[in-house]
Design a protein around this motif. Structure first.
Motif: not given
Length: 401
Positions: A229-237
């Motif tokens: 969840a943190g990775l998906a929220g922090a990366t835009r692409s």
């Protein structure tokens, strides 16, 4: 572990969205702990699977169903999953404590679900009551060797859970980025990830210590969910997410190689069971017997037997009742060892350590019985083990009886 990774993906998609689910499932799959315990014969991998399934089924049950029988079926599935989880490992039922806040928050918001949660948990507890009572009676005998943890144990356990300090740091850092996501879902995953080790630590200051990182492995999928969840929220692409996943996989490589190295599953003993089996097979004769000195490692006999070829099965001379027949981790030995010797001409002795006089590691009364009738023909020292061969003294020889 493949099924657990799939469940992590499905749970992550349900909680945080499709991209978060894919990131969580991938992160879990590349963790050295997943590789390490996928090879383990003990139940830890299955515990991780059913703990993750319990969380997934809880979410489905809390979401409800339009049909009354559908709601009952979902809560029944959750209760059954908890029962199976408890059969695999009673300590893993601490996950119910982590699920409780989610059930309470959902009940406050929707007005339903809490009583069903309590009923499902109670039904599972009733089913597991005989196992709990039996386990409680055996706990002190089977876990006597676990020390009471100090405060530093709460620091050491996190890299142990991931089987990698680097991966632990990376996953926890990514998990911290999940604070912006839905608070109720983050609370559920955070409770499952963090609470059980603290519960085990606190419970381990009573009569019996339960503080062992393997007993908290079922928390690792929750860490993967938070990190995804943190990775998906922090990366835009998508490319950025893939790049971060690749970096984590590269960080895991040294520990992935380590968990596949020889003797890694028997740390700190590094016992070469296969080598000991080869030594016995090379010189084995029909009618040979054996003495295993259990202690560290205490499953020495099972480790060696696993590698012995069919037909090579020396009788354990001092064994009165096996551990399986005794319903314990340890067997029952002959009370008078000399009476259990049946005139074998040769006896193998397998002991931990590297002492050339293998009989020094044998219990005193057993060693005295062996010294009175046998002489040491030779030994072979291996990693973590020493294999010795005793031959019967000739009739009339000094000390023979």
């Amino acid at each position: 572990m493949t099924a657990t990774a799939a469940l992590v993906t499905l749970t992550g998609r349900r909680l945080f969205g499709q991209r978060a689910g894919l990131c969580a499932g991938t992160l879990f799959a590349v963790l050295p702990a997943a590789s390490r315990f996928a090879q383990e014969a003990r139940s830890y991998a299955l515990v991780m699977l059913f703990a993750t399934l319990a969380t997934f089924l809880l979410l489905r049950a809390l979401d409800g169903s339009r049909r009354p029988w559908g709601r009952a079926a979902r809560w029944t599935a959750y209760g059954l999953c908890l029962a199976v989880l408890g059969l695999l490992h009673l300590i893993a039922l601490t996950i119910v404590l982590c699920h409780a806040p989610a059930a309470v928050l959902r009940a406050r918001r929707t007005g339903r679900g809490l009583w069903s949660f309590l009923l499902a948990g109670s039904a599972a507890a009733v089913c597991l009551l005989p196992v709990f009572l039996l386990g409680r009676s055996q706990a002190s005998r089977q876990l006597f060797w676990l020390p009471k943890p100090d405060a530093w144990g709460l620091v050491e356990i996190w890299p142990q859970l991931f089987a990698s300090a680097l991966c632990a740091g990376a996953v926890i850092a990514l998990a911290a980025l999940a604070w912006r996501e839905d608070r109720e879902n983050v609370l559920l995953c955070s409770a499952v990830a963090v609470l059980p080790p603290f519960v085990l630590w606190a419970a381990s200051h009573g009569e019996v210590s339960y503080f062992r990182y393997q007993y908290a492995l079922f928390t690792v999928p929750a860490w993967a969910l938070l990190a995804g969840a943190g990775l998906a929220g922090a990366t835009r692409s998508r490319r950025a997410a893939v790049a971060v996943l690749a970096v984590v996989a590269l960080l895991a490589l040294p520990d992935q190689r380590r968990v596949r190295s020889p003797f890694e599953h028997d740390v700190p003993h590094a016992a070469d069971y296969a080598g000991a089996a080869r030594t016995i097979e090379k010189y084995y004769r029909p009618g040979d017997a054996v003495v295993y000195v259990r202690g560290a490692p205490w499953m020495l006999d099972q480790g060696l037997r696993y590698y012995l070829k069919p037909g090579v099965d020396p009788r354990e001379v001092f064994l009165a009742r096996s551990a399986a027949d005794n319903d314990e981790l340890f067997p029952v030995y002959c009370p008078v060892p000399v009476r259990c010797l049946a005139g074998e001409s040769r006896i193998w002795v397998v002991v931990p350590g590297s002492d050339a006089d293998v009989l020094r590691a044998v219990p005193k009364e057993q060693a005295a019985a062996l010294r009175s009738r046998y002489t040491l023909f030779g030994t072979e020292s291996l990693s973590g083990l020493t294999v010795g061969l005793l031959e019967r003294k000739p009739a009339g020889a000094p000390g023979a009886s």
